[in-house]
Design a protein around this motif. Structure first.
Motif, PDB file in Angstrom:
ATOM      1  N   UNK A   1      32.749  41.857  42.703  1.00 11.86           N
ATOM      2  CA  UNK A   1      33.373  40.641  43.238  1.00 11.86           C
ATOM      3  C   UNK A   1      33.244  40.610  44.756  1.00 11.86           C
ATOM      4  N   UNK A   2      33.501  41.741  45.416  1.00  7.23           N
ATOM      5  CA  UNK A   2      33.405  41.776  46.872  1.00  7.23           C
ATOM      6  C   UNK A   2      31.954  41.614  47.333  1.00  7.23           C
ATOM      7  N   UNK A   3      31.002  42.103  46.542  1.00  6.92           N
ATOM      8  CA  UNK A   3      29.590  41.904  46.893  1.00  6.92           C
ATOM      9  C   UNK A   3      29.240  40.417  46.853  1.00  6.92           C
ATOM     10  N   UNK A   4      29.957  39.661  46.012  1.00  3.75           N
ATOM     11  CA  UNK A   4      29.790  38.210  45.953  1.00  3.75           C
ATOM     12  C   UNK A   4      30.651  37.497  47.002  1.00  3.75           C
ATOM     13  N   UNK A   5      31.253  38.274  47.903  1.00  3.28           N
ATOM     14  CA  UNK A   5      32.168  37.739  48.924  1.00  3.28           C
ATOM     15  C   UNK A   5      33.342  36.988  48.287  1.00  3.28           C
ATOM     16  N   UNK A   6      33.757  37.512  47.140  1.00  5.82           N
ATOM     17  CA  UNK A   6      34.907  36.939  46.454  1.00  5.82           C
ATOM     18  C   UNK A   6      36.129  37.838  46.587  1.00  5.82           C
ATOM     19  N   UNK A   7      37.189  37.487  45.866  1.00  5.34           N
ATOM     20  CA  UNK A   7      38.437  38.247  45.912  1.00  5.34           C
ATOM     21  C   UNK A   7      38.944  38.453  44.487  1.00  5.34           C
TER      22      UNK A   7
ATOM     23  N   UNK B   1      53.681  42.936  35.089  1.00  5.36           N
ATOM     24  CA  UNK B   1      55.012  43.504  34.922  1.00  5.36           C
ATOM     25  C   UNK B   1      55.009  44.314  33.632  1.00  5.36           C
ATOM     26  N   UNK B   2      55.543  45.543  33.642  1.00  5.72           N
ATOM     27  CA  UNK B   2      55.524  46.361  32.429  1.00  5.72           C
ATOM     28  C   UNK B   2      56.150  45.631  31.246  1.00  5.72           C
ATOM     29  N   UNK B   3      55.451  45.671  30.115  1.00 11.59           N
ATOM     30  CA  UNK B   3      55.950  45.041  28.905  1.00 11.59           C
ATOM     31  C   UNK B   3      55.759  43.544  28.841  1.00 11.59           C
ATOM     32  N   UNK B   4      55.305  42.927  29.940  1.00 14.43           N
ATOM     33  CA  UNK B   4      55.149  41.472  29.982  1.00 14.43           C
ATOM     34  C   UNK B   4      53.688  41.049  30.092  1.00 14.43           C
ATOM     35  N   UNK B   5      52.775  41.992  30.280  1.00 17.26           N
ATOM     36  CA  UNK B   5      51.365  41.659  30.383  1.00 17.26           C
ATOM     37  C   UNK B   5      50.880  41.560  31.815  1.00 17.26           C
ATOM     38  N   UNK B   6      49.614  41.164  31.981  1.00 17.90           N
ATOM     39  CA  UNK B   6      48.969  41.119  33.294  1.00 17.90           C
ATOM     40  C   UNK B   6      48.164  39.827  33.424  1.00 17.90           C
ATOM     41  N   UNK B   7      48.021  39.371  34.679  1.00 19.44           N
ATOM     42  CA  UNK B   7      47.139  38.248  34.990  1.00 19.44           C
ATOM     43  C   UNK B   7      46.207  38.673  36.108  1.00 19.44           C
ATOM     44  N   UNK B   8      44.900  38.667  35.845  1.00 25.38           N
ATOM     45  CA  UNK B   8      43.892  38.978  36.853  1.00 25.38           C
ATOM     46  C   UNK B   8      43.337  37.663  37.398  1.00 25.38           C
ATOM     47  N   UNK B   9      43.241  37.587  38.736  1.00 23.25           N
ATOM     48  CA  UNK B   9      42.708  36.410  39.413  1.00 23.25           C
ATOM     49  C   UNK B   9      41.383  36.801  40.087  1.00 23.25           C
ATOM     50  N   UNK B  10      40.326  36.022  39.841  1.00 28.54           N
ATOM     51  CA  UNK B  10      39.030  36.265  40.486  1.00 28.54           C
ATOM     52  C   UNK B  10      38.633  34.983  41.208  1.00 28.54           C
ATOM     53  N   UNK B  11      38.512  35.064  42.540  1.00 33.93           N
ATOM     54  CA  UNK B  11      38.187  33.890  43.357  1.00 33.93           C
ATOM     55  C   UNK B  11      36.742  33.986  43.839  1.00 33.93           C
ATOM     56  N   UNK B  12      35.963  32.920  43.607  1.00 33.55           N
ATOM     57  CA  UNK B  12      34.569  32.837  44.041  1.00 33.55           C
ATOM     58  C   UNK B  12      34.438  31.712  45.068  1.00 33.55           C
ATOM     59  N   UNK B  13      33.728  31.993  46.166  1.00 25.92           N
ATOM     60  CA  UNK B  13      33.460  30.943  47.148  1.00 25.92           C
ATOM     61  C   UNK B  13      32.504  29.903  46.565  1.00 25.92           C
ATOM     62  N   UNK B  14      32.687  28.657  46.976  1.00 26.50           N
ATOM     63  CA  UNK B  14      31.792  27.586  46.481  1.00 26.50           C
ATOM     64  C   UNK B  14      30.547  27.499  47.363  1.00 26.50           C
TER      65      UNK B  14
END
Length: 737
Positions: free
Chosen positions: A712-718, A724-737
Motif C-alpha cells: 500500500x505504501x509503495x502505491x503511496x496509499x495509506x 475492539x476485542x470481541x467486536x471485530x475489525x475494520x481495515x481501511x485502505x486509501x488509494x490516491x486518485x
C-alpha cells in the motif's frame, strides 16, 4: 472468631464457588445424566419431615410423588431435557406443590449434573412486582441525564423489593467501588459518595456476579445446610450457577459488622464486564421469591442496556470529534510545506486530536509547545527518560510521577502523558499532557485496617467496623486516557508518517537507512534462498521416504507427519519473507484497475476453502483504482482471508467489503465481526512477525499484514485499522486518485 492470620486479602483466595453448603431457606437435590441423586442438602427433612434421610443413589422418580404431587410422571426428566435444548430460563421457575405448600423448582446445569433447587413460592414483600415494573420502567428511562437515570433506578428497585437501603455501586479499574446513587429509609444515614476497597467484593466474587445476575442473602443469622454425597466422592460440587449457594463466612461477618441482616444484589454489565451492582441492604431478615428476583434482574438488565447505549453514544460523539480533527490535520500536512506548522499553527492542532491541556511536537530539530506544558529543561529530561525507557512506538500513563519520579515537580501540569514516537533515531516525538486531578476519596472507614484485636486478644474481621468516614487525598494522577484518544493518536501517527514519507525527499537520514536496510535485506534473502530452503527440502524428502516404511509404528508416523508439516510451515514463512523483501525492489506497473472481478474471485475461493455460506460476505460498491494488479490482488486477498479466518468463531459471520470514492482518494473498507484486536496491540499490528495474543491456533506467520502495508505504501496509499476485542475489525485502505 477467625484465625490471627486472616485479613480481607484472604477473600481473594476463598473458593466461594464450592462452599459445600447452601442457604437454609430452600433445599437442594443434584442428579446426574441418568437421573440418579448424587448430592443433596441435609435439610430436606426441614421441608419434608417424612422423607427418607438419605437419598443418595436413588432415582429421582422415587421421590417425584413427594416433590411434585400434582405433576405428571417423569416430570423432572422432561424438564431437564427441555432445559438442555431450549435453556433453563424457559422452565424456571417451575411451580410445584410439596405437602400442600407452593414451591418454586429452579433447575440449572453444572458439569454433568443438574441442580434442582426448591424455594418457597412466597415473598416477604406484598408488592405487586409486575404492576410496579410495568408502570415504572418508562419513568426510570425518561431522564436522559445519567445521574438521574441511576437515581430513578435505585428508587424503582427499592419500591419493588422493599429493602431499607438500595445503592448503585460502581467498580473502578482497581476493583474498589463507590456508591454513586442511593434510595433509603429516611432514618438511615446516607452512604452516597463513600468508597469501599476491592477486598470487600474480591475478584472471584466479581467474576461470579457476571454469571449470577442476582444474589440473595435472606438471613445472615441462619445456619447453612451441608451438602451430602457418597463417602468416596472427593469432588466438591461446583455451585457457580446455584441460587441457594451458601455465603462466605468472611462476607457474613462483614454484613454483621454493618448491622445488615439481609442483602440482595443485581449485577450491572457493560460490554460483558461487571460495571457495578445494585446493592440492597435490609436491617432485618428478608426473603424474596424467585419471580421477584427475576423482575428485579430485569431492571438491572434494562439499566445495563441504557448505560451501554448512553456510554456508546458519548463515545461515538467523542470519536467523531477526534476523527474530524485528525482528518483536518492530515489535509493540512499534505497542503502545507511545513509539517510542524500544519500540526501546531492552525486553529485545529495537536490538542484537538485528544482531550489534553498541553502538547509538544519534537520534529526536524524543533520543539513546538502548545497549551500548558512542562518547561524546556523538564521536557528535555522527560524526552531523555522516554528514550531510555520506552521501547514501543506508543506509550501512555495517567500517573507519570509514579513511573518517572522527577515528574512529581510538575505533576499539576503533566501527571498524565501520551507519547507517540515518530523517529527514535532522530529523537522525534509527539507528547500530550494531562494535569493532576486532585481527588479526595472518602472511604467507609480506614481501608488499611481490615483486622482488629478484641479484648481477649483474638483477631476478627472488622471491615470498617464503625463505618466512620475516612478521607484520603490522591495526587499525581490525571484523568485516564480513553480508548477513543488512543485510537485517535494511533491514526494520527499513521497520518504523520505518511506525510513525512511524502515530503521527506533525499535529504532525510531515513533514506540512507532505508538503502542500507535494502542491501541487508538482499543479503538476507539470498541466505534464505540458498542456505535454508535446501536443508528444508532435504528434511521434507527424507521424512516422505520414511513414511513409505510399512513397518513403522503409528506413533512414529505421527511424529514424521508433524516434521513434514513443520517443514511446510517453515517453507511458507521463508517464501513470505522473500515476498516481503521483493516488494521494495519490484517496479510498479500502474494501470486503471476494476477491483470487482479480483474481489469476487478471492471471495469465491475463500467460500470453498472455509466452507462458509456466501450470505456471510457482502460486497458493496467497488470503485476503480490505480495500481499494480498483481500486488493489489495480494492486498485484498490477505485482508479478506484474515476477515474470514478470524471471524469463524462468530455466531453468525458477517464480512463486508466496500469502496467509497472521494475527491482525492478511494477508500476501501473490509469489516468483520471476529476476534478483534486489543487497543494496546493496534500500534504494532503491521509489524513483521507480529501476531496478537488472542489468535490461538489460527494459522498465520505474522508476515501478511506487513506485506500488505508495504504494498500500500509503495502505491503511496495509506492503511489503518479500527478494532475492539470481541467486536471485530475494520481495515481501511486509501488509494490516491
Amino acid at each position: 472468631m477467625l484465625p490471627v492470620n486472616i485479613d480481607l486479602t484472604n477473600c481473594d483466595r476463598e473458593p466461594i464457588h464450592i462452599p459445600g453448603k447452601i442457604q437454609s431457606h430452600g433445599f437442594l437435590i443434584v442428579i446426574n445424566q441418568d437421573d440418579i441423586i448424587v448430592y443433596h442438602s441435609d435439610n430436606i427433612a426441614d421441608f419434608i419431615p417424612d422423607i427418607t434421610p438419605n437419598l443418595l443413589g436413588k432415582h429421582i422418580n422415587t421421590i417425584e410423588p413427594i416433590i411434585g404431587k400434582n405433576e405428571p410422571p417423569n416430570f423432572i426428566h422432561q424438564l431437564t431435557i427441555f432445559g438442555k435444548t431450549n435453556g433453563f430460563d424457559q422452565t424456571n421457575p417451575f411451580n410445584t406443590d410439596i405437602r400442600g405448600k407452593a414451591f418454586h423448582l429452579i433447575i440449572s446445569a453444572t458439569a454433568d449434573f443438574f441442580l434442582l433447587e426448591f424455594e418457597p413460592a412466597y415473598s416477604d414483600s406484598t408488592t405487586d412486582v409486575q404492576k410496579i415494573i410495568g408502570r415504572s420502567i418508562s419513568e426510570m428511562l425518561a431522564d436522559k441525564n445519567l445521574q438521574n437515570l441511576l437515581n430513578n433506578s435505585a428508587k424503582l428497585v427499592k419500591n419493588v423489593i422493599g429493602y431499607d437501603r438500595v445503592m448503585i455501586y460502581r467498580f473502578a479499574e482497581d476493583g474498589h467501588g463507590e456508591v454513586i446513587a442511593e434510595a433509603k429509609n429516611a432514618d438511615l444515614p446516607s452512604w452516597l459518595g463513600l468508597h469501599y476497597p476491592a477486598s470487600d467484593i474480591p475478584k472471584q466474587a466479581r467474576e461470579l456476579y457476571k454469571v449470577n445476575l442476582t444474589r440473595l442473602i435472606a438471613n445472615v443469622h441462619t445456619t447453612p445446610a451441608a451438602i451430602l454425597t457418597v463417602a468416596d466422592n472427593e469432588v466438591p460440587l461446583d455451585m457457580t450457577n446455584s441460587h441457594l449457594r451458601a455465603v462466605s463466612p468472611i462476607h457474613i461477618q462483614y454484613l454483621k459488622n454493618m448491622g445488615v441482616e439481609s442483602s440482595f444484589s443485581i449485577s450491572l454489565i457493560y460490554k460483558g464486564e461487571l460495571w457495578g451492582l445494585i446493592a440492597c441492604h435490609n436491617y432485618s431478615p428478608r426473603f424474596i421469591d424467585y419471580r421477584s428476583r427475576e423482575s428485579a434482574k430485569l431492571i438491572g438488565q434494562i439499566l445495563s442496556s441504557a448505560l451501554e447505549f448512553r456510554q456508546d453514544e458519548e463515545n461515538q460523539l467523542t470519536q467523531e470529534l477526534f476523527k474530524s480533527a485528525v482528518d483536518q490535520l492530515s489535509r493540512l500536512m499534505l497542503k502545507d510545506n511545513s509539517i510542524d506548522d500544519a500540526l501546531t499553527a492552525h486553529s485545529v492542532n495537536l490538542l484537538n486530536a485528544v482531550d489534553a491541556t498541553g502538547a509538544v511536537l519534537i520534529f526536524d530539530n524543533n520543539v513546538t509547545k502548545l497549551g500548558v506544558t512542562p518547561n524546556d529543561q523538564q521536557i528535555t529530561s522527560l524526552v531523555a527518560w522516554i528514550k531510555r525507557n520506552v521501547t514501543d512506538n506508543f506509550y501512555y500513563t495517567n500517573q507519570l510521577p509514579l513511573e518517572y519520579p522527577e515528574a512529581a515537580l510538575y505533576r499539576n501540569v503533566a501527571s498524565g502523558v501520551m507519547v507517540t514516537t515518530l523517529s527514535r533515531e532522530m529523537g522525534e516525538y509527539v507528547i500530550w499532557f494531562k494535569p493532576e486531578q486532585l481527588e479526595t476519596i472518602t472511604w467507609a472507614g480506614n481501608p488499611e485496617k481490615p483486622v482488629e484485636i478484641n479484648t481477649e486478644g483474638a483477631s476478627h474481621i472488622s471491615p470498617r467496623h464503625s463505618f466512620e468516614a475516612w478521607s484520603q487525598t490522591v495526587s499525581g494522577i490525571s484523568k485516564k486516557w480513553t480508548n477513543e484518544e488512543i485510537k485517535s493518536v494511533v491514526r494520527l501517527r499513521s497520518e504523520i508518517t505518511y506525510a513525512i514519507n511524502q515530503k521527506a525527499g533525499a535529504i532525510r537520514l531515513l533514506n540512507e537507512k532505508l538503502k542500507q536496510a535494502y542491501e541487508e535485506l538482499d543479503t538476507f534473502s539470498f541466505t534464505i534462498s540458498h542456505d535454508l530452503k535446501n536443508p528444508i527440502s532435504t528434511i521434507k524428502s527424507f521424512s516422505q521416504i520414511l513414511l513409505r516404511d510399512k513397518d513403522m509404528k503409528p506413533q512414529s508416523i505421527k511424529i514424521i507427519e508433524r516434521i513434514n508439516k513443520g517443514a511446510d510451515k517453515m517453507n511458507n514463512m521463508i517464501n513470505e519473507v522473500l515476498d516481503y523483501s521483493r516488494i521494495g525492489r519490484s517496479e510498479l506497473v500502474l494501470t486503471a484497475i476494476d477491483p470487482a472481478p479480483m474481489i469476487h474471485d478471492i471471495v469465491r475461493d475463500l467460500l470453498l476453502i472455509y466452507n462458509i455460506d456466501e450470505s456471510c460476505i457482502t460486497i458493496g460498491p467497488t470503485p476503480k483504482i490505480q495500481g499494480d494488479a498483481v500486488m493489489l490482488s495480494q492486498v485484498f486477498s490477505n485482508i479478506i482471508s484474515n476477515a474470514v479466518k478470524y471471524s469463524m468463531m462468530a455466531d453468525r459471520q458477517n464480512i463486508s467489503i466496500t469502496g467509497t470514492e472521494g475527491d482525492s482518494e478511494v477508500i476501501y473498507t473490509i469489516t468483520d465481526n471476529g476476534l478483534g484486536i486489543d487497543i494496546k496491540q493496534l500500534p504494532r499490528i503491521f509489524e513483521l512477525f507480529h501476531r496478537t495474543d488472542n489468535v490461538g491456533d489460527i494459522e498465520g506467520s505474522g508476515v501478511g499484514l506487513a506485506i500488505v502495508k508495504r504494498i500500500v505504501e509503495k502505491h503511496r496509499g495509506k492503511i489503518w485499522v479500527d478494532s475492539e476485542p470481541g467486536k471485530g475489525s475494520t481495515f481501511y485502505i486509501a488509494f490516491n486518485k
